[in-house]
Structures are given as structure tokens and as C-alpha cells.
Design an enzyme around this catalytic site. Structure first.
Site, short mmCIF file in Angstrom:
data_model
loop_
_atom_site.label_atom_id
_atom_site.label_comp_id
_atom_site.label_asym_id
_atom_site.label_seq_id
_atom_site.Cartn_x
_atom_site.Cartn_y
_atom_site.Cartn_z
N ASN A 191 -70.32 -30.21 39.96
CA ASN A 191 -69.83 -31.84 39.83
C ASN A 191 -69.95 -32.40 41.31
O ASN A 191 -70.18 -31.98 42.35
CB ASN A 191 -68.99 -32.43 39.26
CG ASN A 191 -67.39 -32.15 40.24
OD1 ASN A 191 -67.26 -31.22 41.22
ND2 ASN A 191 -66.49 -31.63 39.25
N LYS A 192 -70.11 -33.36 41.39
CA LYS A 192 -71.11 -33.80 42.78
C LYS A 192 -69.96 -34.49 44.32
O LYS A 192 -70.47 -33.56 44.75
CB LYS A 192 -71.00 -35.81 41.55
CG LYS A 192 -71.94 -36.58 43.01
CD LYS A 192 -71.38 -38.16 42.98
CE LYS A 192 -72.86 -38.82 41.93
NZ LYS A 192 -72.78 -40.03 42.12
N LYS A 193 -68.55 -33.90 43.47
CA LYS A 193 -67.61 -33.88 44.49
C LYS A 193 -68.31 -32.19 45.25
O LYS A 193 -67.89 -32.07 46.08
CB LYS A 193 -66.25 -34.24 43.88
CG LYS A 193 -65.40 -34.02 44.99
CD LYS A 193 -63.66 -34.67 44.23
CE LYS A 193 -63.00 -34.37 45.27
NZ LYS A 193 -62.20 -32.73 45.15
N GLU A 194 -67.89 -31.12 44.01
CA GLU A 194 -67.73 -30.39 44.68
C GLU A 194 -69.24 -30.35 45.30
O GLU A 194 -69.13 -29.45 46.07
CB GLU A 194 -67.68 -29.15 43.29
CG GLU A 194 -67.10 -29.24 43.05
CD GLU A 194 -66.42 -28.89 41.15
OE1 GLU A 194 -65.55 -28.46 41.03
OE2 GLU A 194 -67.39 -28.72 40.73
N ASP A 259 -66.11 -27.06 31.09
CA ASP A 259 -66.57 -25.39 30.07
C ASP A 259 -67.17 -26.07 29.56
O ASP A 259 -68.35 -24.79 28.74
CB ASP A 259 -64.82 -25.29 30.18
CG ASP A 259 -64.02 -25.48 30.86
OD1 ASP A 259 -64.34 -25.18 32.31
OD2 ASP A 259 -63.01 -25.60 30.95
#
Length: 460
Positions: A191-194, A259
Site C-alpha cells: 500500500n502507499k504507506k508500505e 488480501d
């Protein structure tokens, strides 16, 4: 596309951190006098497949043939996973299986308790050996990394190397900021944060998004590079940047959205669906998941329902209507039927007045073959689905059900409506299904309107 995919059953292997999600549903109406905390009264509790096991559950719900490979502890949560997963689940003595307990009050999560052991597993060699034995049997492989110690760099690189040698797509849901462990995978789904953590970028806005997603692809030698952007959809980079917009739905809980995304992507790649189309379907799946509470699976039927127009959603099978009406016991059900080949003002007036007789108006619609038997070889003018969509577009029609028989007797018998409505031209005639309902109502048609006369005018 969805119709074809729903008939497929690709073989997919899921490796990773298998976890248990425990949900405690409670009622909360007061504050504790001992401390400024909520007092929650437990109402029910249920355990669900979580982490990599939720990916497994999503694939099972999509009708894939799924196999699990992982390591759990010798505890109750581990036994729960072994009972509910098909595959090779290794047990490490003394290890704690990840267990997340979520306490919800009035459908809102108020507390999460985590029990886990995130240290590196002791069974790396055994896990790799088992993978090397079974990998050849699958059409896609997913590594679901939740940072709980199963997918070390050694394990990831061994599995990626083997999958590439077998020419099997290997998709990874990453964790942490060191993506070198995932080098040479088919794709990652951060995701964007990761992605920001891995890239060490300040943001991923504008030109930075293209620079970042391209850097991930090049630095780690990925076939495709993806970043999920929450309410902004999914960014994909193959030879260029593609932005797939998200479906606007009310968000209740983002648990498990990632998921579902990787499950759909793996299913599609296993079925040779182009990556851009796979991302579009994954986006739809995420929209379904975030509109529900807790770790849930998504089906192709639910994804399809998102793309349907409002009027198309009114078209139901007999079985669907029976199930829906079971929950509408307090409603007055009105039923009428016909061919409705060319919808005209007479039909509109008739159906609008029929709706006023109760709460739910169901229109039984003859299919094309039965219209042909009733009206002749040159009819119908419009096909059944087109006629059903036209009827569904009217606000006063709640549901449309296409039936194959010459009469709606079996449909009426199944639906058990309260009122059966027919035209006033049935005065003194037998009304099919009248013995199955509480009341029969005959309504006058608007004079001067009929499908037959319209067709004749067109022919002239």
C-alpha cells in the site's frame, strides 16, 4: 469476463503467516466507575481465518483450488488453522500462533489484542523442501508476508527462484522496508504507506508516484510494479504508469482489503488475464471488502453486482427472490406478469397503479421462447434481458423475474405473493395462480395502447 472467470478453478499455492482473527461482538452502554474506560458486555464471539489464511479463504470463495504451506505453533490457534486449511501446515513446538482479538461495540472496533511470536521460524529448510516438492502443481503462487517470521529472506529467495524456474507467477504482499528479499518476484502489492517506507520517499504524489513505482520495478527486478492507493485505487507500472480508479463505496472496515486484492490478482494471472484487467477486478474486490466488517472474503458475484446498473440489480432469479422475500414478511407483495415486448404508456400506468396496492411489486416476465409460443414466430421484438432492463428502470417496479413456462404458475407458487394483478380483460376468465394468493385485482388498461397496434403502425 467475470462470467468466464467464475467457471475457472485454478490451482494456487499460498505460503506465509497464517493467523487467526478472533472477533468479540459486544454491547457498550456505560463508562466504568473504576476508570474512564468503556464497559462492554460480550454478546458473541467467532474465529476467522486471518493473515495468509484470509488470502486462502478469498481464493476458496472464488472457487480456486487452494493449497496452504506454512508454520504454526502447538497451541489452540494453530490447531484451528490446521483444521480449516488444506495443505502442509508444519508445527513448531513452543511457538505462538499469531492471534488477533478484536473487540467491537455497535459495529465499531474499540480494541485489538495481539498474541504472537514474530521471531524467525526454526523450520526454514523443511518449509523450502516441501515447497520444492509441491510447487510444480500450481498455476500461481502467493507469498503473504505479515512479518511474523515465516517468510525470511532465505525462504523468500528460495521460493522465488524455484517459481521462476517453473515459469509460475509468484505474487507477494510485502512487509517491512527491505524489499531485496522479494527480488525477481512477478509483482508486489504494497500500500502507499508500505511503499513509502521501502522507497524512503517523502510522498507519492504527482510525479513522485511514477518515479517511485518505476524504481520499485527496476530496483527489485519485478515483472510488474503495483501500489495500492486506498480510496484512490491502484497504480500499476509495466511499461508505463496506469491509474485504476477506486469504486466509491462507504468504508466500514479496511481489514483484509489487501488480501482480497492479491487473491484476485493471483486468480487472474493463473487464468492468463491481462494484468491491467486483473488490477481493475482487484479494485472492485477491495471495494466490496471495505464495505463490510471484519476479515471477509469476496466472490465474483459480489464484484459483478458493483458493475451492474441500478435497474439491472432488480433482475432476480426465482431462487434469489424467494430468499429476499423471506426477510420481508411484514411487506405486502404484489405480483403481475406479461411479455412487455414494447413498453408503452399503457404498461406504465398499469404497473404504477399495481405498485400502489402494496409494498413490493414483482413483475414476472416471459422469456423469449415462451413469447414466441404465445405470440408467434415474429415475436418478441426485444430480447428478454432488454425487456427486463426496461421494466427495472421504472421506480415503481421493485423486481423483475424472467420465467420459461407459458404461465407464471410455478413462479407464483414459489413467491407466494399477497395480491395477483391482471388486466381488466380477464373479467370472467380464469386467472392462472389465483388459488395461490390472498387476492386478485383486475386493473383497467389505458385505452388506445397495445404492443400489437404499435408493431402494426411501424409496419405500415
Amino acid at each position: 469476463m467475470l462470467e468466464n472467470l467464475s467457471k475457472q478453478s485454478p490451482k494456487i499455492l499460498v505460503v506465509g503467516d497464517f493467523m487467526v482473527d478472533n472477533y468479540i461482538w459486544s454491547a457498550c452502554e456505560r463508562i466504568s466507575p473504576e476508570a474512564p474506560v468503556l464497559i462492554a458486555k460480550a454478546l458473541k464471539q467467532d474465529k476467522r481465518l486471518g493473515g495468509a489464511a484470509n488470502v486462502y479463504a478469498n481464493l476458496t470463495n472464488l472457487n480456486a483450488e487452494v493449497f496452504a504451506l506454512g508454520v504454526v505453533g502447538d497451541d489452540e490457534a494453530g490447531e484451528f488453522l490446521k483444521r480449516n486449511l488444506k495443505g502442509i501446515i508444519l508445527t513448531q513446538k513452543g511457538r505462538k500462533t499469531p492471534l488477533k482479538t478484536r473487540i467491537l461495540a455497535h459495529n465499531q472496533q474499540v480494541l485489538r489484542l495481539d498474541e504472537e511470536d514474530s521471531s524467525k521460524i526454526e523450520l526454514e529448510e523443511e518449509l523450502i523442501s516441501n515447497f520444492n516438492t509441491v510447487a510444480k502443481d500450481f498455476e500461481a503462487i502467493i507469498l503473504s508476508d505479515y512479518g511474523k517470521g515465516v517468510l525470511s529472506k532465505k525462504v523468500c529467495q528460495a521460493l522465488i527462484c524455484k517459481a521462476n524456474a517453473l515459469h509460475i507467477p509468484i505474487l507477494i504482499d510485502p512487509k517491512g522496508d527491505d524489499y531485496s528479499k522479494y527480488e525477481n518476484a512477478t509483482l508486489l502489492t504494497p500500500n502507499k504507506k508500505e511503499a513509502l517506507e521501502a522507497l524512503k520517499f517523502k510522498d507519492l504524489e504527482g510525479e513522485n508516484l511514477k518515479l517511485g513505482i518505476k524504481k520499485l520495478k527496476n530496483d527489485f527486478h519485478l515483472k510488474y510494479s503495483l501500489i495500492t492507493l486506498s480510496e484512490d485505487g491502484i497504480a500499476l507500472f509495466d511499461e508505463d504508469l496506469h491509474l485504476i480508479s477506486a469504486r466509491a463505496l462507504e468504508v466500514y472496515d479496511v481489514t483484509g482489503a489487501g488480501d482480497s486484492v492479491i487473491a484476485i490478482l493471483a486468480f487472474c494471472l493463473a487464468c492468463k488475464v491481462p494484468i491491467l484487467k486483473a488490477c481493475e477486478l482487484a479494485n472492485e474486490a477491495a471495494a466490496v471488502v471495505v464495505s463490510k466488517i471484519g476479515s471477509v472474503s469476496v466472490s465474483f458475484k459480489e464484484i459483478k453486482s458493483l458493475s451492474l446498473s441500478t435497474f439491472e440489480k432488480k433482475i432476480k432469479s426465482k431462487e434469489e427472490l424467494v430468499s429476499l422475500l423471506e426477510k420481508q414478511k411484514d411487506k405486502k407483495i404484489i405480483f403481475t406478469n406479461g411479455c412487455f415486448d414494447i413498453v408503452h404508456l399503457g404498461h406504465l400506468s398499469y404497473l404504477e397503479r399495481a405498485k400502489r396496492l402494496g409494498d413490493i411489486l414483482i413483475v414476472g416476465l416471459n422469456d423469449d421462447e415462451s413469447v414466441r409460443r404465445l405470440k408467434g414466430e415474429k415475436r418478441p421484438i426485444n430480447k428478454a434481458y432488454e425487456r427486463a432492463c426496461m421494466l427495472g428502470a421504472f421506480y415503481f417496479v421493485d423486481f423483475v423475474c424472467i420465467f420459461e413456462e407459458d404461465t407464471p404458475f410455478e413462479l407464483i407458487k414459489a413467491l407466494k405473493p399477497d395480491v395477483l394483478v391482471k388486466g381488466a380483460d380477464y373479467e370472467g376468465k380464469e386467472v392462472v395462480g389465483s388459488e395461490l394468493v390472498k387476492e386478485v385485482k383486475l386493473l383497467e388498461f389505458e385505452r388506445g395502447f397495445s404492443t400489437t397496434s404499435i408493431i402494426e403502425r411501424m409496419r405500415k
